[in-house]
Design an enzyme around this catalytic site. Structure first.
Site, PDB file in Angstrom:
ATOM      1  N   SER A  61       0.723  -1.165   0.000  1.00  0.00           N
ATOM      2  CA  SER A  61       0.122   0.089  -0.082  1.00  0.00           C
ATOM      3  C   SER A  61       0.879   1.192  -0.058  1.00  0.00           C
ATOM      4  O   SER A  61       2.017   1.285   0.287  1.00  0.00           O
ATOM      5  CB  SER A  61      -0.867  -0.111   1.121  1.00  0.00           C
ATOM      6  OG  SER A  61      -1.530  -1.096   1.209  1.00  0.00           O
TER       7      SER A  61
HETATM    8  N1  SAH Z   1      -1.021  -5.154   3.915  1.00  0.00           N
HETATM    9  C1  SAH Z   1      -0.038  -5.354   2.621  1.00  0.00           C
HETATM   10  C2  SAH Z   1      -0.820  -5.101   1.528  1.00  0.00           C
HETATM   11  C3  SAH Z   1      -1.644  -6.112   0.976  1.00  0.00           C
HETATM   12  S1  SAH Z   1      -2.562  -5.942  -0.535  1.00  0.00           S
HETATM   13  C4  SAH Z   1       1.264  -4.843   2.637  1.00  0.00           C
HETATM   14  O1  SAH Z   1       1.550  -3.972   3.608  1.00  0.00           O
HETATM   15  O2  SAH Z   1       2.167  -5.037   1.694  1.00  0.00           O
HETATM   16  C5  SAH Z   1      -3.836  -7.151  -0.061  1.00  0.00           C
HETATM   17  C6  SAH Z   1      -3.269  -8.432   0.375  1.00  0.00           C
HETATM   18  O3  SAH Z   1      -4.645  -9.122   0.849  1.00  0.00           O
HETATM   19  C7  SAH Z   1      -3.113  -9.305  -1.078  1.00  0.00           C
HETATM   20  O4  SAH Z   1      -1.690  -9.921  -0.717  1.00  0.00           O
HETATM   21  C8  SAH Z   1      -4.123 -10.280  -0.945  1.00  0.00           C
HETATM   22  O5  SAH Z   1      -3.736 -11.462  -1.685  1.00  0.00           O
HETATM   23  C9  SAH Z   1      -4.723 -10.485   0.459  1.00  0.00           C
HETATM   24  N2  SAH Z   1      -5.982 -10.773   0.341  1.00  0.00           N
HETATM   25  C10 SAH Z   1      -7.230 -10.648  -0.451  1.00  0.00           C
HETATM   26  N3  SAH Z   1      -8.166 -11.409   0.109  1.00  0.00           N
HETATM   27  C11 SAH Z   1      -7.779 -11.994   1.364  1.00  0.00           C
HETATM   28  C12 SAH Z   1      -8.519 -12.822   2.219  1.00  0.00           C
HETATM   29  N4  SAH Z   1      -9.798 -13.253   2.162  1.00  0.00           N
HETATM   30  N5  SAH Z   1      -7.609 -13.349   3.165  1.00  0.00           N
HETATM   31  C13 SAH Z   1      -6.471 -12.925   3.433  1.00  0.00           C
HETATM   32  N6  SAH Z   1      -5.689 -12.192   2.586  1.00  0.00           N
HETATM   33  C14 SAH Z   1      -6.405 -11.704   1.706  1.00  0.00           C
END
Ligand code: SAH
Length: 236
Positions: A85
């Site tokens: 993000s």
């Molecule tokens: N917090 C992260 C940004 C993540 S992007 C950072 O600091 O880098 C969002 C993430 O959520 C992705 O990796 C995606 O695979 C995950 N995601 C999406 N749906 C999800 C779910 N139901 N449970 C767990 N993770 C999920």
């Protein structure tokens, strides 16, 4: 090894050390600039959040080819169609949770592990769930290598939270869902806060702050428009 070769070896090692140190100092400078211009000047005030953003090395959480862009105020690709993000949004969401050193936080969407690291600098324990297995494993290794011992991670569908460690003082969801998962509301402590982007995938969503008061009553506030990758339901 001969004496001469040994000397050359030591010299090369020394030069490498200087080079690494110089690179580290550069990143520190860039990090400070990012925090001043895009975090503090944009209204983030919590000293714990500011200190954490000044500490966590974002360059360690992006692919090698993007290290140069680590301190732009931008989301960046981290593979598997996912992103790390934007720093301002990480700081804002962390501030909205209003957490400190006594708190236990659940994160849904480990991604690169950066948000988990920013939280881990501030709180007692972080639990983080990722649905894409290789991404989750990579983040876990990275966090261990960087020395974060108060982060536990697992692979799974975060929709159901992490019952074994519930309830949580705060919950942060870093993928956009079309509704707030009821199991997460249930796993939030009374007096706790949840931050989650809600809306349709691939459109602008609304960052929501959910507060559960001491009586268990829920209030939800709209914060700002955001764009996050979709919350999915299929473990990959
Ligand atoms: N917090 C992260 C940004 C993540 S992007 C950072 O600091 O880098 C969002 C993430 O959520 C992705 O990796 C995606 O695979 C995950 N995601 C999406 N749906 C999800 C779910 N139901 N449970 C767990 N993770 C999920």
């Amino acid at each position: 090894m001969g004496k001469k070769k040994y000397r050359i070896f030591v010299l090369v090692l020394f030069c490498l050390l200087i080079l690494f140190q110089a690179a580290g100092a550069d990143y520190r400078k860039e990090r400070k600039r990012l925090v001043e211009i895009h975090i503090i000047r944009e209204g983030i005030e919590d000293p714990l959040v500011i200190e954490s953003m000044l500490t966590v090395p974002r360059e360690e959480f992006v692919p090698d080819s993007l290290k140069k862009k680590a301190y732009l105020n931008q989301a960046l690709p981290v593979g598997y169609g996912q992103t790390i993000s934007q720093p301002y949004i990480v700081a804002l969401m962390t501030e909205l949770l209003g957490v400190d050193g006594d708190d236990t936080v659940l994160e849904i969407g480990t991604g690169s592990g950066y948000q988990a690291a920013v939280l881990a600098q501030i709180v007692k324990e972080v639990y983080t769930i990722e649905i894409i297995k290789p991404l989750g494993i990579k983040a876990e290794k990275r966090l261990k290598r960087l020395g974060y011992s108060n982060i536990s991670s697992k692979i799974g569908d975060g929709y159901f939270g992490w019952e074994a460690y519930a309830p949580f003082d705060a919950i942060i969801v870093t993928a956009a869902a079309d509704h707030i998962p009821p199991p997460l509301i249930k796993q939030l402590k009374k007096g706790g806060k949840m931050c989650i982007p809600v809306g349709q995938p691939y459109f602008t969503q609304v960052l929501k702050l959910l507060e559960k008061d001491e009586q268990g009553k829920i209030r939800i506030y709209d914060i700002i428009p955001v764009i996050f990758v979709p919350f999915t339901r299929k473990i990959q």
